[in-house]
Design an enzyme around this catalytic site. Structure first.
Site, PDB file in Angstrom:
ATOM      1  N   ASN A 107       0.886  -1.157   0.000  1.00 44.26           N
ATOM      2  CA  ASN A 107       0.000   0.000   0.000  1.00 44.26           C
ATOM      3  C   ASN A 107       0.932   1.217   0.000  1.00 44.26           C
ATOM      4  O   ASN A 107       1.567   1.520   1.020  1.00 44.26           O
ATOM      5  CB  ASN A 107      -0.897  -0.036   1.247  1.00 44.26           C
ATOM      6  CG  ASN A 107      -1.965   1.033   1.211  1.00 44.26           C
ATOM      7  OD1 ASN A 107      -1.847   2.016   0.496  1.00 44.26           O
ATOM      8  ND2 ASN A 107      -3.006   0.842   2.010  1.00 44.26           N
ATOM      9  N   CYS A 169      -3.026   6.690   5.941  1.00 47.92           N
ATOM     10  CA  CYS A 169      -4.240   6.342   6.670  1.00 47.92           C
ATOM     11  C   CYS A 169      -4.022   5.911   8.118  1.00 47.92           C
ATOM     12  O   CYS A 169      -3.802   6.743   8.972  1.00 47.92           O
ATOM     13  CB  CYS A 169      -5.048   5.292   5.907  1.00 47.92           C
ATOM     14  SG  CYS A 169      -6.716   5.174   6.581  1.00 47.92           S
ATOM     15  N   ASN A 194      -8.610   6.126   3.673  1.00 47.47           N
ATOM     16  CA  ASN A 194      -9.938   5.559   3.390  1.00 47.47           C
ATOM     17  C   ASN A 194     -10.441   5.069   4.733  1.00 47.47           C
ATOM     18  O   ASN A 194      -9.999   4.016   5.218  1.00 47.47           O
ATOM     19  CB  ASN A 194      -9.850   4.343   2.465  1.00 47.47           C
ATOM     20  CG  ASN A 194      -9.621   4.670   1.013  1.00 47.47           C
ATOM     21  OD1 ASN A 194     -10.537   4.666   0.202  1.00 47.47           O
ATOM     22  ND2 ASN A 194      -8.363   4.938   0.673  1.00 47.47           N
TER      23      ASN A 194
HETATM   24  N1  CDT Z   1      -7.268   2.447   5.284  1.00 45.29           N
HETATM   25  C1  CDT Z   1      -7.140   2.441   6.635  1.00 45.29           C
HETATM   26  O1  CDT Z   1      -6.028   2.321   7.161  1.00 45.29           O
HETATM   27  N2  CDT Z   1      -8.242   2.551   7.359  1.00 45.29           N
HETATM   28  C2  CDT Z   1      -8.282   2.445   8.771  1.00 45.29           C
HETATM   29  C3  CDT Z   1      -9.598   1.857   9.109  1.00 45.29           C
HETATM   30  C4  CDT Z   1     -10.042   1.986  10.450  1.00 45.29           C
HETATM   31  S1  CDT Z   1      -9.427   0.880  11.566  1.00 45.29           S
HETATM   32  C5  CDT Z   1      -9.778   1.837  12.985  1.00 45.29           C
HETATM   33  C6  CDT Z   1      -8.043   3.772   9.481  1.00 45.29           C
HETATM   34  O2  CDT Z   1      -7.240   3.821  10.402  1.00 45.29           O
HETATM   35  O3  CDT Z   1      -8.678   4.775   9.137  1.00 45.29           O
END
Ligand code: CDT
Length: 308
Positions: A107, A169, A194
């Protein structure tokens, strides 16, 4: 050289599973053109900005999984993005699923200079979610299944007249992310995300998801005296609502620009990199005030160990 960078945080609305790369790249190019019109230098796109957020589905077919990955960057579908950015003289950062020639999967986020040269590459460190199918969830979060562990760690690059870093993220929730880049002098951290509104293991957090988003990015900016540019892929994507909350945060910790909706939208700010100095040279003068001799557990221990 000017120490001001005009940055566009280029939020994307949902990308459908069946949308072609050409369709998505068309949306990214529209963002570039609008950013140019607004006088920007640098455009920051979200995590996995070329496809839908595919880790929400359990898949076993390798060809199907690989269809979400880029085998070259730029490749046949993304060359137009690089060409247009170069023509406009804009830099950009872009998140995408990377398949290496050896068949590894990451990623990834890249930083691209105004002339189309890739000057930085970051592969996500904190991969959230799970490896196996968990049918009790409303949707899956299989990043641990589809992506390999980072081999880049957190780096920074001299670019756009300053020192820039990237993360992706879930990384933004961890203070170590910002501090490792802060210790390399980061003046601006670019990050895309996301984030589903609903977190299946902790539904009691759902109503707080936008608050947590702002909380961690503002803290990271202030505690390291740097700018943070956080960019969402937002809206209802394949039936899963995703948070917006795209924003540009100053070294003071204050948000200075933000999107209003959950579709394709730019948040733009003139970011003075010299605004970092007031924080980096006083409260967060690391050389003067950090006490690493007392921080050993942070790298020695992974999970909490309770006292007897
Ligand atoms: N893509 C990504 O890392 N999303 C996670 C999902 C939530 S898990 C708490 C994030 O940290 O936003």
């Amino acid at each position: 050289m000017s120490r001001q960078i005009t940055v566009a945080a280029a939020q994307l609305g949902p990308i459908a599973r069946n949308d072609s790369r050409a369709q998505v790249v068309g949306r990214l190019i529209a963002h570039l053109q609008e950013a140019k019109r607004l006088g920007c230098d640098l455009v920051v796109f979200p995590e996995l900005a070329l496809t839908t957020f595919f880790p929400r589905w359990f898949m076993t077919d390798a060809a199907e999984i690989d269809s979400f990955f880029e085998h070259r960057m730029p490749g046949p579908d993304t060359q137009a993005l690089f060409d247009e950015a170069k023509r406009l003289g804009l830099g950009f950062s872009l998140g995408y699923a990377e398949r290496t020639p050896e068949g590894r999967h990451f990623n990834t986020s890249i930083l691209v200079d105004r002339d189309g040269t890739i000057i930085g590459k970051y592969r996500k460190v904190h991969l959230p979610g799970h490896r196996e199918h968990e049918p009790w969830r409303r949707f899956q979060h299989l990043e641990k299944r589809y992506f390999d562990e980072s081999d880049t760690g957190f780096r920074v690059w001299r670019a756009f007249g300053g020192i820039l870093g990237m993360c992706i993220c879930n990384d933004r929730r961890w203070p170590e992310t910002y501090r490792v880049m802060g210790l390399q002098g980061a003046e601006m951290i670019l990050l895309g995300y996301n984030t589903p509104v609903h977190n299946p293991p902790a539904p009691d957090h759902d109503a707080l998801s936008l608050h947590h988003n702002t909380l961690v990015m503002q803290a990271g900016a202030y505690q390291n005296g740097c700018w943070v540019v956080g960019v969402a892929k937002a809206g209802n994507e394949e039936g899963v609502p995703m948070i917006g909350g795209t924003q540009i945060i100053a070294p003071s910790g204050m948000t200075v620009a933000a999107t209003r909706g959950e579709g394709d939208e730019l948040a733009v700010a003139v970011c003075d990199l010299d605004a970092c100095l007031s924080y980096k040279s006083t409260t967060f003068n690391f050389a003067a005030h950090r006490m690493p001799q007392h921080y050993g557990l942070i790298v020695e221990r992974r999970g909490a160990e309770l006292p007897p």
